[in-house]
Structures are given as structure tokens and as C-alpha cells.
Motif scaffolding. Structure first.
Motif, PDB file in Angstrom:
ATOM      1  N   HIS A  47     -11.191   5.458  -9.742  1.00 35.83           N
ATOM      2  CA  HIS A  47     -10.964   6.120  -8.453  1.00 35.83           C
ATOM      3  C   HIS A  47     -10.778   7.619  -8.648  1.00 35.83           C
ATOM      4  CE1 HIS A  47      -8.424   6.369  -4.502  1.00 35.83           C
ATOM      5  NE2 HIS A  47      -9.593   6.979  -4.393  1.00 35.83           N
ATOM      6  N   ASP A  64     -14.658   0.492   2.112  1.00 32.40           N
ATOM      7  CA  ASP A  64     -15.624   0.691   1.040  1.00 32.40           C
ATOM      8  C   ASP A  64     -17.044   0.762   1.607  1.00 32.40           C
ATOM      9  OD1 ASP A  64     -16.100   0.645  -1.987  1.00 32.40           O
ATOM     10  OD2 ASP A  64     -17.435  -0.960  -1.316  1.00 32.40           O
ATOM     11  N   ARG A 117      -4.314  -5.599   4.177  1.00 29.34           N
ATOM     12  CA  ARG A 117      -4.699  -4.307   3.604  1.00 29.34           C
ATOM     13  C   ARG A 117      -5.927  -4.437   2.711  1.00 29.34           C
ATOM     14  NH1 ARG A 117      -4.505  -0.535  -0.275  1.00 29.34           N
ATOM     15  NH2 ARG A 117      -4.278   1.592   0.569  1.00 29.34           N
ATOM     16  N   ASP A 118      -5.982  -5.468   1.893  1.00 29.64           N
ATOM     17  CA  ASP A 118      -7.150  -5.650   1.024  1.00 29.64           C
ATOM     18  C   ASP A 118      -8.428  -5.779   1.851  1.00 29.64           C
ATOM     19  OD1 ASP A 118      -5.545  -5.498  -1.187  1.00 29.64           O
ATOM     20  OD2 ASP A 118      -5.756  -7.608  -1.767  1.00 29.64           O
ATOM     21  N   PRO A 137      -1.128   3.698  -3.172  1.00 28.66           N
ATOM     22  CA  PRO A 137      -2.509   4.185  -3.233  1.00 28.66           C
ATOM     23  C   PRO A 137      -2.679   5.634  -2.759  1.00 28.66           C
ATOM     24  CG  PRO A 137      -2.450   1.981  -2.325  1.00 28.66           C
ATOM     25  CD  PRO A 137      -1.030   2.460  -2.402  1.00 28.66           C
ATOM     26  N   GLY A 196       0.758  -1.235   0.000  1.00 26.97           N
ATOM     27  CA  GLY A 196       0.000   0.000   0.000  1.00 26.97           C
ATOM     28  C   GLY A 196       0.791   1.288   0.000  1.00 26.97           C
ATOM     29  N   LYS A 218      -8.793  -0.783  -4.273  1.00 23.66           N
ATOM     30  CA  LYS A 218      -8.003  -0.756  -3.037  1.00 23.66           C
ATOM     31  C   LYS A 218      -7.277   0.561  -2.801  1.00 23.66           C
ATOM     32  CE  LYS A 218      -9.095  -5.114  -2.423  1.00 23.66           C
ATOM     33  NZ  LYS A 218      -9.839  -5.428  -3.655  1.00 23.66           N
ATOM     34  N   GLY A 219      -7.816   1.631  -3.376  1.00 23.08           N
ATOM     35  CA  GLY A 219      -7.241   2.948  -3.138  1.00 23.08           C
ATOM     36  C   GLY A 219      -6.210   3.391  -4.161  1.00 23.08           C
ATOM     37  N   GLY A 260      -6.276   5.124   2.259  1.00 18.24           N
ATOM     38  CA  GLY A 260      -6.092   3.967   3.123  1.00 18.24           C
ATOM     39  C   GLY A 260      -4.698   3.895   3.714  1.00 18.24           C
ATOM     40  N   MET A 302      -9.441  -2.379   3.097  1.00 19.72           N
ATOM     41  CA  MET A 302     -10.011  -1.529   2.059  1.00 19.72           C
ATOM     42  C   MET A 302     -11.441  -1.952   1.725  1.00 19.72           C
ATOM     43  SD  MET A 302      -7.750   0.735   1.752  1.00 19.72           S
ATOM     44  CE  MET A 302      -8.578   1.687   0.477  1.00 19.72           C
ATOM     45  N   PHE A 337     -13.413   1.543  -3.171  1.00 17.77           N
ATOM     46  CA  PHE A 337     -12.231   1.034  -2.474  1.00 17.77           C
ATOM     47  C   PHE A 337     -12.125  -0.496  -2.535  1.00 17.77           C
ATOM     48  CE2 PHE A 337     -12.285   4.935   0.534  1.00 17.77           C
ATOM     49  CZ  PHE A 337     -11.513   5.665  -0.362  1.00 17.77           C
ATOM     50  N   GLN A 362     -10.109   9.090   4.540  1.00 17.62           N
ATOM     51  CA  GLN A 362      -9.094   8.069   4.298  1.00 17.62           C
ATOM     52  C   GLN A 362      -8.133   8.445   3.174  1.00 17.62           C
ATOM     53  OE1 GLN A 362      -8.416   5.311   6.035  1.00 17.62           O
ATOM     54  NE2 GLN A 362      -9.976   5.990   7.496  1.00 17.62           N
TER      55      GLN A 362
END
Length: 208
Positions: free
Chosen positions: A172, A153, A145-146, A23, A20, A165-166, A26, A149, A161, A184
Motif C-alpha cells: 500500500h 478497490d 468494512r472489508d 488504516p 478500521g 483493506k487500507g 477508507g 474496501m 484496497f 479515500q
């Protein structure tokens, strides 16, 4: 450098990786893992090379079979305060420090080492595909992390998200332009910062 315990001759070497950094929204998540040579895990690899289904299958195996693991979540606010590089380095140090038993050496994916690691360390470029312990850490970090996210969402609908995932995908970026940043979003990242600057300069612009 191969450091072993005098009692059982098992090298307490931790793999360290993150998920991450790129992104716009997040946390960045960092994991450290000490694998147990007596309980090998088949199929470990760089998390980016594995399907979501395979990562999810490996996650509980790593948690169960590892000698130690620690996952650290560094939130967007700290990323903005420190910058993404320093926030990631801080997360790595915390993850290694959180291992029990303690690591005697840390193998960190990439070309930089945190300055305040609690043990000696080595930076290994491409280590998530070369060192099983780093591969395991990359899987724990990515899966954690997934999941976070997906949860974000639900609490911040409209941005997608759970899908991207950002990361700064076209969908996005379009949602960010339409809805504006949420709590976030990382204010220090250029696309978010530009929108906030635009909203400040043109407060009555409906596009802000």
C-alpha cells in the motif's frame, strides 16, 4: 450494572466495537448489537481471531438472531475533520442511538467511553473476546468494512484496497508513493500528509 426491562426481564445490553482505526484509507465502521438470549449464536469471538470465511458465515446469523443491530460508517473526510479517536467515539454514540429497541447499557470494547452515549456504558479492555455482544459487533463492523474496501478497490484501482483493506502494508505504501493519495485516503494520517506536503513543496517532482 444489570438493568432489565420490567416486562420481559431481558437485559437490553449492547455490545459496541469498531473496525478500521489504523488504516490510511477508507472509513472507520462501528457496530452495536443487542443479542437475544433466546437465540444464542455459536462461535462468536473477536473478529480478528476468526477467518474471513467464518466471519462471513456469522454475519447473517447475527443480523437474523440479534434483538437489534446498527452499523455506522464514518467516512475519511469526517475522520480528518475530527481526528480518528473522536470520529470513532462519534460513530459509537450513533450506533448505540440507532438501536431499536434502545439499549439500556452499552459495553464498549477498549478503555474509553464516548461522552454522549444515549445510555449508561462500560468500557471493557479486550471485550471483543470476553463479551458475546461485543464479539458480534466486532464481526458486523469488520465484515461491513472489508466489503466496503473491496468496493473501493473497484472504484480506485491500483492501491490494492481489496487485499490490504487500507492498512499501511509495504504494498500500500508503495502504491501511495507511486499514485499519490486518492479521495479515500485520510489526509490527517502521517504517511498521507507527508506525501501531500511533499507534493506542495516540490510540485514538479515525478515521485509526488
Amino acid at each position: 450494572m444489570n438493568i432489565s426491562t420490567s416486562s420481559n426481564n431481558i437485559s437490553l445490553r449492547a455490545g459496541v466495537d469498531e473496525a478500521g482505526r489504523g488504516p490510511l484509507a477508507g472509513p472507520v465502521v462501528v457496530a452495536a448489537v443487542i443479542l437475544d438470549p433466546a437465540r444464542p449464536i455459536a462461535g462468536l469471538d473477536d473478529s480478528k481471531k476468526l477467518s474471513e470465511k467464518r466471519r462471513e458465515a456469522l454475519y447473517p446469523q447475527i443480523v437474523e438472531c440479534a434483538l437489534a443491530h446498527c452499523v455506522i460508517v464514518v467516512e475519511a473526510e469526517e475522520i480528518d475533520r475530527l481526528n480518528i479517536f473522536q470520529a470513532t467515539m462519534a460513530g459509537m454514540s450513533r450506533a448505540v442511538a440507532g438501536l431499536a429497541p434502545a439499549a439500556q447499557e452499552a459495553l464498549v470494547d477498549g478503555n474509553k467511553l464516548p461522552k454522549d452515549l444515549p445510555c449508561p456504558g462500560r468500557a471493557i479492555v479486550g471485550g471483543d473476546a470476553l463479551e458475546p455482544a461485543i464479539s458480534a459487533a466486532s464481526i458486523l463492523a469488520k465484515v461491513t468494512r472489508d466489503r466496503l474496501m473491496v468496493a473501493l478497490d473497484a472504484s480506485h484501482p491500483g492501491y490494492g484496497f481489496a487485499v490490504h483493506k487500507g492498512y499501511p502494508t509495504p504494498a500500500h505504501l508503495a502504491a501511495l508513493q507511486r499514485l499519490g493519495p486518492c479521495t479515500q485516503h485520510r489526509r490527517s494520517f502521517a504517511p498521507v500528509r507527508l506525501l501531500l506536503d511533499q507534493a506542495t513543496l516540490f510540485p514538479d517532482d515525478p515521485g509526488c
